[in-house]
Design an enzyme around this catalytic site. Structure first.
Site, PDB file in Angstrom:
ATOM      1  N   ASP A 230       0.829  -1.206   0.000  1.00 45.10           N
ATOM      2  CA  ASP A 230       0.000   0.000   0.000  1.00 45.10           C
ATOM      3  C   ASP A 230       0.862   1.254   0.000  1.00 45.10           C
ATOM      4  OD1 ASP A 230      -2.334  -1.388  -0.035  1.00 45.10           O
ATOM      5  OD2 ASP A 230      -2.657  -1.323   2.134  1.00 45.10           O
ATOM      6  N   TYR A 293       4.664  -9.637   8.815  1.00 44.98           N
ATOM      7  CA  TYR A 293       4.056  -8.354   9.148  1.00 44.98           C
ATOM      8  C   TYR A 293       4.212  -8.053  10.632  1.00 44.98           C
ATOM      9  CZ  TYR A 293       1.645  -8.362   4.622  1.00 44.98           C
ATOM     10  OH  TYR A 293       1.353  -8.359   3.291  1.00 44.98           O
TER      11      TYR A 293
END
Length: 330
Positions: A230, A293
């Site tokens: 993103d 993550y």
């Protein structure tokens, strides 16, 4: 007997030695068509008991193999003068007139044992360019491809892209992976993009490409990453990528030096730059790469700390990530 009749028929068409020999090009090895044609002309002279000279003007090639080939060779070398390359390929587009004359002859003599004029042009030009440039003719993945258009009397040079593999870190948020061209104006500049032609000031691609384009004297690049992230996310470990430099004038560039220039940026870091090929893009795109993550989770109310122990169950099997709805249409 059949080949004798074929030979005498070809001689009626006022063919030079190269064009004469080409009609028997698939017979025998170790001779050029010009050498083969000279031998055949001497043989025909004995058959008819009269000396047959090579015509001043060849109807089948318009004297390309006598005179034109040298002029074209010199023009090719001029076109290649400022381009860095080690290997090349020759392609040609034969004029409509020569194609017609070739077809008319083949209707009379058949196509058995013949070589096309295009094949001979490509080969003989290749030999001359090798001698003049001291570069190597290569049929597969040449650095440059030379297209000789005899129909339009033009020479076109096609330069193979440079592919460079590396890994990058994205250290800041608010920056896309690739240059985001404004869809409303197609990069020309409009009120929506405030005249910039793009929707973000810079990108990972633009930071990485800048010193590479300058070194290779290329005008644009194409960027391929191993997945995307993103715009508002950082990527703090190294993500593989391949950048394609389109039509590079220089191929021998110092990637170590360029890596240092890129790493002066406070937004992107790279490592492991090395030359790759087009096939590497397919492998990169099809690779299944594990990701790690780090997430910060905020709860609206107090959580029982004992329940947090259940999070350990997540590591028993992989978590499958779906494509975000925002980009799934692509």
């Amino acid at each position: 007997t059949k080949n004798r009749e074929k030979l005498l028929e070809i001689l009626k068409h006022e063919a030079c030695n190269s064009c004469l020999g080409r009609q028997f090009g698939m017979l025998g090895h170790g001779l050029t068509n010009a050498e083969r044609g000279e031998i055949l002309r001497k043989f025909a002279s004995k058959l008819i008991k009269s000396k047959l000279k090579e015509p001043d003007a060849c109807r089948l090639c318009n004297n390309f193999f006598k005179d034109g080939i040298n002029k074209v060779s010199r023009n090719i070398v001029k076109k290649l003068r400022n381009i860095e390359f080690d290997t090349f390929l020759i392609g040609s587009i034969v004029s409509n007139e020569l194609e017609k004359r070739q077809d008319e002859l083949w209707e009379k003599i058949g196509v058995e044992d013949v070589e096309t004029i295009k094949s001979e042009i490509n080969r003989e030009l290749g030999k001359k360019i090798e001698r003049l440039t001291e570069k190597k003719f290569r049929a597969k993945n040449p650095d440059v491809t030379v297209v000789v258009d005899l129909n339009a009397d033009k020479i076109r040079i096609e330069i193979r892209s440079l592919y460079i593999f590396g890994k990058y870190k994205k250290l800041v948020r608010g920056m896309p992976q690739a240059k985001w061209v404004c869809l409303r104006c197609g990069g020309k500049g409009c009120t929506y993009c405030k005249g910039a032609g793009k929707l973000y000031k810079t990108s990972i691609q633009e930071i990485i490409e800048k010193p590479l384009l300058k070194a290779a004297k290329s005008k644009r690049s194409k960027f391929s990453g191993a997945g995307r992230e993103d715009i508002d996310a950082r990527c703090l470990d190294y993500r593989p990528f391949i950048i394609e430099l389109v039509k590079p004038v220089r191929r021998k560039i110092d990637l170590k030096k360029i890596e240092k220039k890129i790493n002066k940026s406070k937004k992107v870091k790279v490592k492991g730059l090395k030359f790759a090929n087009r096939e590497a893009i397919r492998k990169l795109k099809s690779a299944k790469i594990d990701k790690t993550y780090l997430a910060v989770v905020e709860f609206e109310k107090m959580i029982d700390k004992k329940k947090l122990k259940e999070l350990k169950n997540l590591i028993k099997e992989p978590i499958l990530q779906k494509t975000p709805l925002r980009v799934v249409h692509r």
